[in-house]
Design a protein around this motif. Structure first.
Motif, PDB file in Angstrom:
ATOM      1  N   VAL A   1     -15.286 -35.477 132.599  1.00  0.00           N
ATOM      2  CA  VAL A   1     -14.901 -34.320 133.405  1.00  0.00           C
ATOM      3  C   VAL A   1     -13.390 -34.161 133.350  1.00  0.00           C
ATOM      4  CG1 VAL A   1     -14.900 -33.354 135.749  1.00  0.00           C
ATOM      5  CG2 VAL A   1     -16.837 -34.738 134.982  1.00  0.00           C
ATOM      6  N   GLU A   2     -12.951 -32.919 133.243  1.00  0.00           N
ATOM      7  CA  GLU A   2     -11.527 -32.615 133.352  1.00  0.00           C
ATOM      8  C   GLU A   2     -11.296 -31.942 134.696  1.00  0.00           C
ATOM      9  OE1 GLU A   2     -11.187 -30.118 129.838  1.00  0.00           O
ATOM     10  OE2 GLU A   2     -10.027 -31.703 128.873  1.00  0.00           O
ATOM     11  N   ILE A   3     -10.243 -32.372 135.383  1.00  0.00           N
ATOM     12  CA  ILE A   3      -9.874 -31.762 136.656  1.00  0.00           C
ATOM     13  C   ILE A   3      -8.436 -31.264 136.537  1.00  0.00           C
ATOM     14  CG2 ILE A   3      -9.541 -32.104 139.133  1.00  0.00           C
ATOM     15  CD1 ILE A   3     -11.612 -34.320 139.052  1.00  0.00           C
ATOM     16  N   TYR A   4      -8.272 -29.960 136.664  1.00  0.00           N
ATOM     17  CA  TYR A   4      -6.944 -29.334 136.663  1.00  0.00           C
ATOM     18  C   TYR A   4      -6.596 -29.016 138.110  1.00  0.00           C
ATOM     19  CZ  TYR A   4      -7.498 -28.834 131.649  1.00  0.00           C
ATOM     20  OH  TYR A   4      -7.666 -29.094 130.310  1.00  0.00           O
ATOM     21  N   THR A   5      -5.353 -29.257 138.489  1.00  0.00           N
ATOM     22  CA  THR A   5      -4.986 -29.131 139.895  1.00  0.00           C
ATOM     23  C   THR A   5      -3.619 -28.482 140.061  1.00  0.00           C
ATOM     24  OG1 THR A   5      -3.873 -31.280 140.009  1.00  0.00           O
ATOM     25  CG2 THR A   5      -6.247 -31.269 140.407  1.00  0.00           C
ATOM     26  N   ASP A   6      -3.440 -27.827 141.203  1.00  0.00           N
ATOM     27  CA  ASP A   6      -2.119 -27.351 141.590  1.00  0.00           C
ATOM     28  C   ASP A   6      -2.105 -27.094 143.086  1.00  0.00           C
ATOM     29  OD1 ASP A   6       0.537 -26.766 141.154  1.00  0.00           O
ATOM     30  OD2 ASP A   6       0.195 -24.694 140.577  1.00  0.00           O
ATOM     31  N   GLY A   7      -0.938 -27.274 143.659  1.00  0.00           N
ATOM     32  CA  GLY A   7      -0.711 -26.979 145.062  1.00  0.00           C
ATOM     33  C   GLY A   7       0.433 -26.003 145.185  1.00  0.00           C
ATOM     34  N   ALA A   8       0.428 -25.245 146.266  1.00  0.00           N
ATOM     35  CA  ALA A   8       1.494 -24.275 146.506  1.00  0.00           C
ATOM     36  C   ALA A   8       1.795 -24.247 147.993  1.00  0.00           C
ATOM     37  CB  ALA A   8       1.061 -22.891 146.029  1.00  0.00           C
TER      38      ALA A   8
ATOM     39  N   HIS B   1     -14.478 -44.341 139.357  1.00  0.00           N
ATOM     40  CA  HIS B   1     -14.224 -43.457 138.220  1.00  0.00           C
ATOM     41  C   HIS B   1     -13.213 -44.125 137.295  1.00  0.00           C
ATOM     42  CE1 HIS B   1     -16.272 -40.202 140.277  1.00  0.00           C
ATOM     43  NE2 HIS B   1     -15.477 -40.358 141.325  1.00  0.00           N
ATOM     44  N   GLN B   2     -13.242 -43.743 136.055  1.00  0.00           N
ATOM     45  CA  GLN B   2     -12.177 -44.118 135.121  1.00  0.00           C
ATOM     46  C   GLN B   2     -11.316 -42.877 134.960  1.00  0.00           C
ATOM     47  OE1 GLN B   2     -13.566 -45.962 131.497  1.00  0.00           O
ATOM     48  NE2 GLN B   2     -15.251 -46.947 132.585  1.00  0.00           N
ATOM     49  N   ILE B   3     -10.078 -42.951 135.438  1.00  0.00           N
ATOM     50  CA  ILE B   3      -9.233 -41.766 135.497  1.00  0.00           C
ATOM     51  C   ILE B   3      -8.015 -41.918 134.604  1.00  0.00           C
ATOM     52  CG2 ILE B   3      -7.912 -40.208 136.981  1.00  0.00           C
ATOM     53  CD1 ILE B   3      -9.674 -41.104 139.319  1.00  0.00           C
ATOM     54  N   ARG B   4      -7.778 -40.879 133.836  1.00  0.00           N
ATOM     55  CA  ARG B   4      -6.552 -40.760 133.048  1.00  0.00           C
ATOM     56  C   ARG B   4      -5.746 -39.645 133.699  1.00  0.00           C
ATOM     57  NH1 ARG B   4      -4.864 -38.059 127.852  1.00  0.00           N
ATOM     58  NH2 ARG B   4      -6.722 -36.797 128.046  1.00  0.00           N
TER      59      ARG B   4
ATOM     60  N   CYS C   1     -17.537 -41.020 136.868  1.00  0.00           N
ATOM     61  CA  CYS C   1     -17.243 -40.225 135.665  1.00  0.00           C
ATOM     62  C   CYS C   1     -15.998 -40.736 134.964  1.00  0.00           C
ATOM     63  CB  CYS C   1     -16.985 -38.761 136.055  1.00  0.00           C
ATOM     64  SG  CYS C   1     -18.404 -37.907 136.762  1.00  0.00           S
ATOM     65  N   LEU C   2     -15.879 -40.367 133.696  1.00  0.00           N
ATOM     66  CA  LEU C   2     -14.622 -40.491 132.968  1.00  0.00           C
ATOM     67  C   LEU C   2     -13.865 -39.206 133.276  1.00  0.00           C
ATOM     68  CD1 LEU C   2     -15.974 -41.685 129.508  1.00  0.00           C
ATOM     69  CD2 LEU C   2     -14.775 -43.057 131.201  1.00  0.00           C
ATOM     70  N   VAL C   3     -12.755 -39.323 133.952  1.00  0.00           N
ATOM     71  CA  VAL C   3     -12.048 -38.156 134.464  1.00  0.00           C
ATOM     72  C   VAL C   3     -10.652 -38.089 133.855  1.00  0.00           C
ATOM     73  CG1 VAL C   3     -11.199 -36.994 136.540  1.00  0.00           C
ATOM     74  CG2 VAL C   3     -13.268 -38.404 136.679  1.00  0.00           C
ATOM     75  N   THR C   4     -10.263 -36.897 133.457  1.00  0.00           N
ATOM     76  CA  THR C   4      -8.871 -36.639 133.119  1.00  0.00           C
ATOM     77  C   THR C   4      -8.351 -35.664 134.162  1.00  0.00           C
ATOM     78  OG1 THR C   4      -9.309 -36.947 130.764  1.00  0.00           O
ATOM     79  CG2 THR C   4      -7.241 -35.865 131.364  1.00  0.00           C
ATOM     80  N   VAL C   5      -7.345 -36.091 134.917  1.00  0.00           N
ATOM     81  CA  VAL C   5      -6.721 -35.242 135.928  1.00  0.00           C
ATOM     82  C   VAL C   5      -5.426 -34.698 135.343  1.00  0.00           C
ATOM     83  CG1 VAL C   5      -5.619 -35.173 138.200  1.00  0.00           C
ATOM     84  CG2 VAL C   5      -7.710 -36.523 137.871  1.00  0.00           C
ATOM     85  N   TYR C   6      -5.303 -33.382 135.368  1.00  0.00           N
ATOM     86  CA  TYR C   6      -4.093 -32.701 134.908  1.00  0.00           C
ATOM     87  C   TYR C   6      -3.371 -32.142 136.129  1.00  0.00           C
ATOM     88  CZ  TYR C   6      -6.337 -32.772 130.328  1.00  0.00           C
ATOM     89  OH  TYR C   6      -6.950 -33.165 129.164  1.00  0.00           O
ATOM     90  N   SER C   7      -2.110 -32.493 136.272  1.00  0.00           N
ATOM     91  CA  SER C   7      -1.312 -32.023 137.408  1.00  0.00           C
ATOM     92  C   SER C   7       0.106 -31.730 136.942  1.00  0.00           C
ATOM     93  CB  SER C   7      -1.285 -33.103 138.492  1.00  0.00           C
ATOM     94  OG  SER C   7      -0.391 -32.749 139.529  1.00  0.00           O
TER      95      SER C   7
END
Length: 152
Positions: free
Chosen positions: A4-11, A114-117, A62-68
């Motif tokens: 799973v890919e997780i893209y994130t942003d805060g404002a 989870h295994q997170i990158r 899950c195998l997760v890639t978090v993009y921030s």
């Protein structure tokens, strides 16, 4: 494990001020958007909340890639800062308490199993999903009912 890919942003409109988060989850051809808004919060809290909401939506390990685009989030994890803060009773140094402890605790607990990158991406640049998350976060501030933010 599912990948799973997780893209994130805060404002945040003001810092502190009203804030929002935007998250896009990708699993194969499927995508899911998450967003929300809070009163009297900070940009860093919304960056953390975006990751938390993404991880909360996962139903199994899950195998997760978090993009921030948040150096605060990515560096705190990848450089071991948050691990040291927790080991020292949430102190950054002998005099200064870490910030956003409540959210760091939630994030660390959600990350277990989870295994997170962790990947830092340049904000407001060429990453289509980061830009989409930014729009979700900004729109949430304007259009979503705001929840109270209750930091420690």
């Amino acid at each position: 494990m599912k990948e799973v890919e997780i893209y994130t942003d805060g404002a945040c409109s003001g810092n502190p001020g009203p804030g929002g988060y935007g998250t896009v989850l990708k699993y194969g051809i499927y995508e899911k958007e998450l967003y929300g808004a809070y009163d009297n919060t900070t940009n860093n809290r919304m960056e953390l909340m975006a990751v938390i909401k993404g991880l909360e939506s996962l139903k199994e390990p899950c195998l997760v890639t978090v993009y921030s685009d948040s150096k605060y989030v990515v560096d705190a994890i990848t450089k071991g800062w948050v691990t040291r803060w927790r080991a020292k009773g949430w102190m950054r140094n002998s005099k200064e308490r870490a910030k956003n402890i409540d959210l760091w605790q939630r994030l660390l607990q959600l990350a277990e199993g989870h295994q997170i990158r962790w990947v830092w991406v340049k904000g407001h640049a060429d990453n289509e999903y980061n830009n989409r998350c930014d729009r979700l976060a900004v729109d949430a501030i304007k259009n979503c009912p705001r929840q109270p933010d209750n930091p420690l």
